[in-house]
Design a protein around this motif. Structure first.
Motif, mmCIF file in Angstrom:
data_model
loop_
_atom_site.group_PDB
_atom_site.id
_atom_site.type_symbol
_atom_site.label_atom_id
_atom_site.label_comp_id
_atom_site.label_asym_id
_atom_site.label_seq_id
_atom_site.Cartn_x
_atom_site.Cartn_y
_atom_site.Cartn_z
ATOM 1 N N ILE A 355 12.810 -9.676 -5.417
ATOM 2 C CA ILE A 355 12.446 -8.263 -5.330
ATOM 3 C C ILE A 355 12.442 -7.691 -6.741
ATOM 4 C CG2 ILE A 355 14.850 -7.621 -4.805
ATOM 5 C CD1 ILE A 355 13.673 -5.219 -3.228
ATOM 6 N N ASP A 356 11.354 -7.048 -7.084
ATOM 7 C CA ASP A 356 11.110 -6.644 -8.462
ATOM 8 C C ASP A 356 11.343 -5.162 -8.709
ATOM 9 O OD1 ASP A 356 10.362 -7.573 -11.012
ATOM 10 O OD2 ASP A 356 8.375 -6.708 -10.775
ATOM 11 N N TRP A 357 11.075 -4.313 -7.722
ATOM 12 C CA TRP A 357 11.263 -2.879 -7.884
ATOM 13 C C TRP A 357 11.263 -2.209 -6.516
ATOM 14 C CZ3 TRP A 357 7.263 0.018 -5.813
ATOM 15 C CH2 TRP A 357 6.024 -0.637 -5.660
ATOM 16 N N VAL A 358 11.777 -1.013 -6.467
ATOM 17 C CA VAL A 358 11.689 -0.164 -5.276
ATOM 18 C C VAL A 358 11.386 1.263 -5.720
ATOM 19 C CG1 VAL A 358 13.204 -1.557 -3.821
ATOM 20 C CG2 VAL A 358 14.171 0.267 -5.225
ATOM 21 N N SER A 359 10.811 2.040 -4.835
ATOM 22 C CA SER A 359 10.467 3.425 -5.167
ATOM 23 C C SER A 359 10.363 4.243 -3.896
ATOM 24 C CB SER A 359 9.124 3.480 -5.905
ATOM 25 O OG SER A 359 8.765 4.817 -6.234
ATOM 26 N N ALA A 360 10.702 5.516 -4.009
ATOM 27 C CA ALA A 360 10.359 6.462 -2.957
ATOM 28 C C ALA A 360 8.874 6.768 -3.045
ATOM 29 C CB ALA A 360 11.170 7.743 -3.111
ATOM 30 N N SER A 361 8.252 7.078 -1.930
ATOM 31 C CA SER A 361 6.856 7.489 -1.939
ATOM 32 C C SER A 361 6.763 8.935 -2.403
ATOM 33 C CB SER A 361 6.253 7.341 -0.545
ATOM 34 O OG SER A 361 6.841 8.282 0.352
ATOM 35 N N PRO A 362 5.570 9.399 -2.810
ATOM 36 C CA PRO A 362 5.446 10.787 -3.269
ATOM 37 C C PRO A 362 5.949 11.820 -2.264
ATOM 38 C CG PRO A 362 3.506 9.552 -3.913
ATOM 39 C CD PRO A 362 4.314 8.644 -3.023
ATOM 40 N N SER A 363 5.660 11.633 -0.977
ATOM 41 C CA SER A 363 6.121 12.588 0.034
ATOM 42 C C SER A 363 7.604 12.434 0.325
ATOM 43 C CB SER A 363 5.337 12.405 1.332
ATOM 44 O OG SER A 363 5.711 11.188 1.977
ATOM 45 N N GLY A 364 8.148 11.258 0.025
ATOM 46 C CA GLY A 364 9.524 10.954 0.384
ATOM 47 C C GLY A 364 9.668 10.404 1.795
ATOM 48 N N ASP A 365 8.568 10.185 2.485
ATOM 49 C CA ASP A 365 8.639 9.672 3.846
ATOM 50 C C ASP A 365 8.916 8.169 3.894
ATOM 51 O OD1 ASP A 365 8.117 12.188 4.830
ATOM 52 O OD2 ASP A 365 5.970 11.829 5.132
ATOM 53 N N SER A 366 8.670 7.481 2.783
ATOM 54 C CA SER A 366 8.739 6.025 2.792
ATOM 55 C C SER A 366 9.435 5.497 1.543
ATOM 56 C CB SER A 366 7.322 5.421 2.847
ATOM 57 O OG SER A 366 6.589 5.920 3.948
ATOM 58 N N VAL A 367 9.794 4.218 1.613
ATOM 59 C CA VAL A 367 10.254 3.455 0.454
ATOM 60 C C VAL A 367 9.328 2.258 0.326
ATOM 61 C CG1 VAL A 367 12.099 1.973 -0.462
ATOM 62 C CG2 VAL A 367 12.658 4.173 0.600
ATOM 63 N N VAL A 368 8.891 1.977 -0.894
ATOM 64 C CA VAL A 368 8.049 0.811 -1.154
ATOM 65 C C VAL A 368 8.861 -0.185 -1.970
ATOM 66 C CG1 VAL A 368 5.920 -0.052 -2.193
ATOM 67 C CG2 VAL A 368 5.951 2.180 -1.038
ATOM 68 N N ALA A 369 8.839 -1.441 -1.546
ATOM 69 C CA ALA A 369 9.580 -2.511 -2.211
ATOM 70 C C ALA A 369 8.594 -3.562 -2.718
ATOM 71 C CB ALA A 369 10.586 -3.158 -1.247
ATOM 72 N N GLY A 370 8.608 -3.772 -4.023
ATOM 73 C CA GLY A 370 7.712 -4.741 -4.632
ATOM 74 C C GLY A 370 8.412 -6.062 -4.863
ATOM 75 N N HIS A 371 7.974 -7.093 -4.152
ATOM 76 C CA HIS A 371 8.470 -8.459 -4.347
ATOM 77 C C HIS A 371 7.411 -9.256 -5.103
ATOM 78 C CE1 HIS A 371 11.725 -8.222 -1.167
ATOM 79 N NE2 HIS A 371 10.979 -7.176 -0.852
ATOM 80 N N TRP A 372 7.804 -10.395 -5.622
ATOM 81 C CA TRP A 372 6.835 -11.237 -6.310
ATOM 82 C C TRP A 372 5.739 -11.722 -5.371
ATOM 83 C CZ3 TRP A 372 9.699 -15.004 -10.180
ATOM 84 C CH2 TRP A 372 10.237 -14.233 -11.209
ATOM 85 N N ASP A 373 6.079 -11.952 -4.118
ATOM 86 C CA ASP A 373 5.107 -12.511 -3.179
ATOM 87 C C ASP A 373 4.611 -11.510 -2.143
ATOM 88 O OD1 ASP A 373 5.379 -14.909 -4.474
ATOM 89 O OD2 ASP A 373 6.768 -15.772 -3.012
ATOM 90 N N ASP A 381 14.437 5.548 6.048
ATOM 91 C CA ASP A 381 15.740 5.042 6.482
ATOM 92 C C ASP A 381 15.820 3.525 6.412
ATOM 93 O OD1 ASP A 381 14.167 4.267 8.601
ATOM 94 O OD2 ASP A 381 15.264 5.403 10.119
ATOM 95 N N LEU A 382 14.812 2.912 5.748
ATOM 96 C CA LEU A 382 14.768 1.474 5.470
ATOM 97 C C LEU A 382 14.583 0.628 6.725
ATOM 98 C CD1 LEU A 382 17.543 1.290 2.703
ATOM 99 C CD2 LEU A 382 15.076 1.644 2.443
ATOM 100 N N THR A 383 13.853 1.175 7.676
ATOM 101 C CA THR A 383 13.481 0.444 8.883
ATOM 102 C C THR A 383 11.967 0.243 8.916
ATOM 103 O OG1 THR A 383 13.260 2.469 10.189
ATOM 104 C CG2 THR A 383 15.432 1.407 10.156
ATOM 105 N N ASP A 384 11.504 -0.575 9.872
ATOM 106 C CA ASP A 384 10.089 -0.789 10.159
ATOM 107 C C ASP A 384 9.288 -1.216 8.927
ATOM 108 O OD1 ASP A 384 7.756 -0.927 11.616
ATOM 109 O OD2 ASP A 384 7.306 1.211 11.429
ATOM 110 N N PRO A 385 9.573 -2.384 8.349
ATOM 111 C CA PRO A 385 8.799 -2.852 7.195
ATOM 112 C C PRO A 385 7.380 -3.255 7.582
ATOM 113 C CG PRO A 385 10.337 -4.540 7.908
ATOM 114 C CD PRO A 385 10.659 -3.318 8.717
ATOM 115 N N ARG A 386 6.402 -2.891 6.731
ATOM 116 C CA ARG A 386 5.000 -3.267 6.931
ATOM 117 C C ARG A 386 4.450 -3.792 5.620
ATOM 118 N NH1 ARG A 386 7.098 1.672 7.924
ATOM 119 N NH2 ARG A 386 5.267 2.856 7.254
#
Length: 539
Positions: A355-373, A381-386
């Motif tokens: 896992i390379d980075w994480v960020s809140a989305s502009p609205s704050g509704d989501s979290v985005v997690a950047g992995h190498w793959d 709330d860190l549920t329902d990954p897509r």
């Protein structure tokens, strides 16, 4: 396909032997073809804080650069690694195959430098062959004369303009505005690297300018963040926070900066801080130690590794959580306004790659997690990954014309969207193709989605051009988040350095009126300085 070995500073390296393998593979019901796998010359990467900072052809050069980096930043964790990329050939049509990764920068940046052609960029896989899909033609994309741009009735130059940079351009004096020779935008050099290594914009995903535009932030060659007066360039303050504290301007208070402590077990902790630029002092805004350790008993410190940002209102944050061994053991999201916290262990993340980075989305509704793959979106709330993208590339989070959270990235894979600048809706996962950089325009690129005042637009900046003379080379662009979206040419960067520190890293301010970007003014060294351009009105 890539092989990699790494060492901490001072360890001994070993070479990898050149190997060519020939195999037979099935390419049709009755056809056989010869395929070769040839490793390109080994390269060595110096990494600071686990992130690639420079590339070298010999181990001795890498060791020397690593020693210099350790001397310059004694608190940083410095390593170097050996890497071999294999080229897959078929009927004399080789394709470079490499993993799709995007590491964050040492100190205040957020990617690694690309290797020169014909090697692929370290943060991405860029096949030598053409992808399956090519873009349709774009209006205003074929000027008749590449030495003179073709403005439209609004005086702006739109489309894939291949006007070349002005040979007569030279480094301007600080705070002496000039008109970009090709595109007429008002631009000024606003920092100086005289007497130091560089004095640069920190990264494309972090605001340079404060809430009211009265100050801007740089990363100085002395290892400190500097705040300057935006009107005259006078130094307001050299901040005493860690180079790896990832500062973010307060969204409404011009004298406040929020940050974490550090990105290592020596100086890091589990708190969010707020710094007053007028006094230079930081105070604890939220101490999350006990609450995070309740879920993750071994938690020691947290950070977003430079590519994360809070929500537009500055309330919602996301961080990776580390233990004392400096391994990621979980992710936390925090709402400052409601003092609510969510924490999950590393095992709960959907992707097992780094896992390379994480960020809140502009609205704050989501979290985005950047992995190498893979790049994933989760509810706050860190549920329902897509899954957003089966890779990790240069990117940013933005809002589209309808005000929706959007992930904007370059797809440097061999997949169906290979070469395309893409936008993905974080809720619906709908994809939009914008333009194709594999279409005789191969170049490295960064995205800045921080111009929230102009929804539906981002700024892109390019460097490390693989197609000399292409429309995409060495530019700052405004890009519309729409199918075959419009491209507004803003400036040539006159930047030629190949090290991380001189990557352009253009960032747009919140109201989309100014862009801050790096240039070495043609020195091709690491002496990057900040240039600021005024974005002309457009619709």
């Amino acid at each position: 396909m890539k092989h990699k070995r790494s060492w901490t500073l001072g360890a001994l390296g070993a070479g990898l032997a050149l190997a060519v393998l020939t195999v037979a593979v099935s390419v049709g019901a009755d056809e056989r073809a010869s395929v070769t796998f040839e490793d390109r010359p080994t390269r060595y990467w110096v990494e600071i804080g686990g992130v690639k900072a420079s590339s070298h052809e010999s181990e001795d050069d890498a060791r020397s650069a690593a020693a210099d980096a350790k001397t310059a930043t004694p608190d940083a964790f410095v390593t170097y690694s050996e890497e071999t990329v294999y080229v897959v050939g078929l009927d004399s049509a080789p394709v470079v195959v490499a993993p799709t990764t995007d590491a964050d920068p040492p100190g205040p940046g957020s990617d690694q430098p690309p290797a020169p052609a014909p090697e692929p960029e370290p943060e991405s896989s860029q096949p030598d062959s053409e992808p399956d899909s090519q873009p349709d033609s774009q209006p205003d994309s074929e000027p008749a004369d590449s030495s003179v741009p073709t403005p439209t009735s609004d005086g702006l130059v739109w489309g894939f303009d291949d006007t070349v940079p002005d040979d007569g351009w030279s480094r301007p004096a600080v705070f002496e505005p000039y008109l970009d020779p090709a595109y007429g935008t008002t631009t000024a050099r606003v920092s100086s690297a005289d007497g130091t290594r560089f004095n640069r914009n920190t990264y494309s995903r972090r605001q340079a300018e404060n809430a009211d535009g009265s100050s801007f932030l740089t990363y100085h060659g002395d290892g400190a963040y500097h705040v300057y007066d935006a009107a005259n360039g006078e130094l307001v303050r050299a901040l005493t926070i860690s180079a790896d504290s990832w500062p973010q301007w307060h969204p409404t208070e011009p004298n406040l900066i929020r940050h974490t402590a550090d990105d290592n077990s020596y100086g890091g902790d589990l708190a969010l801080y707020e710094l007053d630029v007028t006094t230079g002092t930081s105070s604890v805004l939220a101490d999350l130690t006990a609450r995070i350790q309740k879920t993750l008993p071994g938690a020691d410190y947290m950070h977003d590794k430079a590519e994360g940002s809070p929500s537009i209102d500055g309330d919602r944050w996301a961080w990776m959580v580390y233990d004392e061994q400096e391994d990621v053991i979980g992710v936390a999201s925090y709402d400052l306004g409601s003092d609510s916290l969510a924490v999950i262990p590393r095992s709960a993340l959907p992707d097992s790659s780094t896992i390379d980075w994480v960020s809140a989305s502009p609205s704050g509704d989501s979290v985005v997690a950047g992995h190498w793959d893979g790049t994933w979106v989760l509810d706050f709330d860190l549920t329902d990954p897509r899954l957003l993208f089966a890779g990790g590339e240069h990117s940013d989070l933005a809002i589209d014309a309808d005000g929706r959270d959007t992930y904007v990235y370059i797809d440097f894979t061999a997949g169906p969207n290979g070469g395309w600048l893409m936008a993905v809706d974080l809720e619906t996962l709908d994809e939009t193709r914008i333009f194709d950089l594999y279409d005789d325009a191969n170049t490295s690129i960064h995205i800045s989605g921080k111009g929230y005042g102009k929804p539906g637009w981002v700024v892109a900046s390019t460097y490390n051009c693989k197609e000399p003379g292409a429309w995409s080379c060495g530019k700052v662009l405004a890009v519309e988040l729409a199918p075959q979206g419009r491209v507004l040419n803003l400036a040539h960067t006159y930047n030629c350095g190949e090290e991380y520190w001189t990557e352009t890293h253009a960032v747009v301010n919140r109201d989309f009126t100014k862009v801050y970007y790096n240039s070495d003014a043609g020195s091709c060294g690491i002496d990057a300085e900040v240039y600021r351009l005024d974005v002309p009105p457009f619709s």
